[in-house]
Each structure stands twice: as C-alpha cells, then as structure tokens.
Design a protein around this motif. Structure first.
Motif, PDB file in Angstrom:
ATOM      1  N   THR A  45       0.892  -1.138   0.149  1.00 24.29           N
ATOM      2  CA  THR A  45      -0.139   0.176   0.554  1.00 24.29           C
ATOM      3  C   THR A  45       1.116   1.290  -0.124  1.00 24.29           C
ATOM      4  N   THR A  46       0.620   2.257  -0.289  1.00 18.44           N
ATOM      5  CA  THR A  46       0.468   3.295  -0.418  1.00 18.44           C
ATOM      6  C   THR A  46       0.649   4.179   0.481  1.00 18.44           C
ATOM      7  N   GLY A  55      -0.052  -5.099  -6.937  1.00 18.14           N
ATOM      8  CA  GLY A  55      -0.310  -5.383  -8.969  1.00 18.14           C
ATOM      9  C   GLY A  55       0.396  -4.546  -9.747  1.00 18.14           C
ATOM     10  N   ALA A  56      -0.336  -3.429  -9.227  1.00 16.62           N
ATOM     11  CA  ALA A  56      -0.128  -2.678 -10.225  1.00 16.62           C
ATOM     12  C   ALA A  56       1.172  -1.865  -9.829  1.00 16.62           C
ATOM     13  N   ILE A  57       1.922  -1.864  -9.126  1.00 12.93           N
ATOM     14  CA  ILE A  57       3.670  -1.761  -9.214  1.00 12.93           C
ATOM     15  C   ILE A  57       4.698  -2.318 -10.185  1.00 12.93           C
ATOM     16  N   LEU A  58       4.085  -4.408 -10.241  1.00 17.80           N
ATOM     17  CA  LEU A  58       4.927  -5.089 -10.862  1.00 17.80           C
ATOM     18  C   LEU A  58       4.647  -5.101 -12.264  1.00 17.80           C
ATOM     19  N   ALA A  59       3.237  -3.870 -12.818  1.00 19.69           N
ATOM     20  CA  ALA A  59       2.817  -4.360 -13.722  1.00 19.69           C
ATOM     21  C   ALA A  59       3.756  -2.689 -14.443  1.00 19.69           C
ATOM     22  N   GLU A 170      -5.258   2.205  -9.847  1.00 18.04           N
ATOM     23  CA  GLU A 170      -5.468   2.888  -7.987  1.00 18.04           C
ATOM     24  C   GLU A 170      -4.917   4.328  -7.990  1.00 18.04           C
ATOM     25  N   PRO A 171      -5.720   5.179  -7.652  1.00 18.33           N
ATOM     26  CA  PRO A 171      -5.697   6.855  -8.063  1.00 18.33           C
ATOM     27  C   PRO A 171      -4.270   6.414  -6.538  1.00 18.33           C
ATOM     28  N   ASP A 172      -4.047   6.065  -5.459  1.00 18.48           N
ATOM     29  CA  ASP A 172      -3.524   6.262  -5.175  1.00 18.48           C
ATOM     30  C   ASP A 172      -1.267   6.422  -5.118  1.00 18.48           C
TER      31      ASP A 172
END
Length: 230
Positions: A45-46, A55-59, A170-172
């Motif tokens: 999480t941020t 998932g978004a970080i790794l993508a 994700e906006p975060d």
C-alpha cells in the motif's frame, strides 16, 4: 514472482523465512508499505489502510503479463543507504537499450496551457534504463514549457520524458507523481500535458505543477499514463 487470480505477487526465494511484518520498501524512488508473510508478499500500500497496489507496482515494472506462467520476471530486495529497495532483475538484452516509440512531433505541455494534437506517428529511439522497457508499453515524448521545471526531478523545456502506460490504475498509485495526462477534446484532437495529480482539502482532485509560480488545473477528465524521467 508468481500470480494469484488477479495480479502478480512476490514469492520469496528459498532461504530463511521472513518475519511476518510490515516494512517500508522503496520502488523507483517511491515509498510503499509491504506486508511480508514468511515466504511471500501479496499486499503493498502507499499508506496504512490504503488499497493494495502491489499488482500495479509489478505491472509497472514488467507489464500486464507480470508473473504469468512462462515468464521469468524477478526482482531483488536490497538495502541501500538504510532503505530496503525493490529492483527488477534486468536481462542483458534490456541493459543494451530498448528501441521505443518516440513521438517527436508531439509537444507535451509543461506550461500554462495544454497543447492540442491530432494523430502523431512515432519514430524509434533507443533508450538505456535501469527499468525493464517494453515498446508495447513504454514510449518517449518531448516536454514543452517550464511549469514542471522544479522539485526533486525537474522536467525542463525540451527534455525527453520516458513514459509507461498503466491501465486501471489505483488513484493512490499516481497521487503526487508526475503523470502524462491526455484529455480528448474532439474526435480527432486531444490535449496532452504533464502534471501532478493531488487531492485538495475538499477531496477534489487537482493537477499541480512542480514550478511554484504556475497555476493549478482542476477537475478535468483525463486518461493517465504514469510517467518518469528516463
């Protein structure tokens, strides 16, 4: 790296089991909270209590196929200057530099007003980066204007900017980071700009510049491509 039913997660290499705990981990200069559970990390999480953005970080590092069967994506955790950092394992081919689309005729606004564009055809440019680059996701644009010429990573007028498309973000994950924003203004025209999305005191999203003497853009409909300097 492996994948659950939704996105990629981290499976730790064989060795001593990790203590179950939350640790600060830095990825590409940004701080996240990783939840370690003995042999894996499946949540990041941020902020405390924020949505899972692992998932978004790794993508962002490996593309939408991150962790899928048949891929050999891997990362390494290192202690650097007192910080635990996560870095992608770079292949020899990636280290030689990737040929990426370069939209040389697309001047991306870093000024007081967006610039309208029609269709822009890319040419190729070879880019060396510590990041794993994929020409299907990564591309290069040229900044126009000086509203982002400030802060820790200034983007000067005429600078080349390495960008990565990121879907369903994700906006975060993009809050407080420089983003290439595209707003459609007609069937054949759009406005492209680099700004920093942040939440205002009333909860509304505003677009800020890094240069202190530039204005704030508020409440416009945009598509977001996370961007960073290459």
């Amino acid at each position: 790296m492996i994948r659950n039913t939704k996105h990629a997660i981290l499976k730790l290499a064989a060795g001593p089991r990790m203590e179950k705990r939350v640790r600060e981990v830095w990825v590409e200069g940004d701080r996240y909270l990783f939840q370690f559970v003995t042999i894996a990390v499946n949540v990041a999480t941020t902020r405390e209590g924020g949505p899972n953005v692992l998932g978004a970080i790794l993508a962002g590092l490996f593309g939408p196929d991150a962790g899928k069967p048949g891929t050999e994506h891997a990362v390494v955790l290192r202690e650097r200057e007192g910080r635990l950092t996560l870095e992608p394992v770079i292949t020899h081919e990636a280290a030689e530099g990737a040929a990426l689309p370069f939209y040389a005729d697309l001047a991306v606004a870093c000024g007081l007003a967006p610039i309208q564009h029609g269709d822009a055809a890319p040419r190729a440019i070879r880019v060396r980066s510590e990041q794993r680059l994929d020409p299907r996701r990564h591309f290069v644009v040229r900044a126009s204007g000086d509203s982002m010429n400030g802060g820790p990573r200034p983007i000067r007028d005429g600078a080349l900017v390495l960008c990565a498309r990121l879907q369903a973000v994700e906006p975060d994950l993009v809050e407080g980071k420089p983003c290439l924003l595209v707003a459609t203004v007609g069937p054949d025209m759009s406005e492209a700009m680099i700004k920093v999305p942040t939440r205002g005191g009333d909860g509304a999203w505003v677009l800020r510049s890094w240069s202190e003497d530039r204005s704030i853009w508020r409440s416009i409909a945009v598509r977001i491509c996370v961007s960073w300097r290459g």
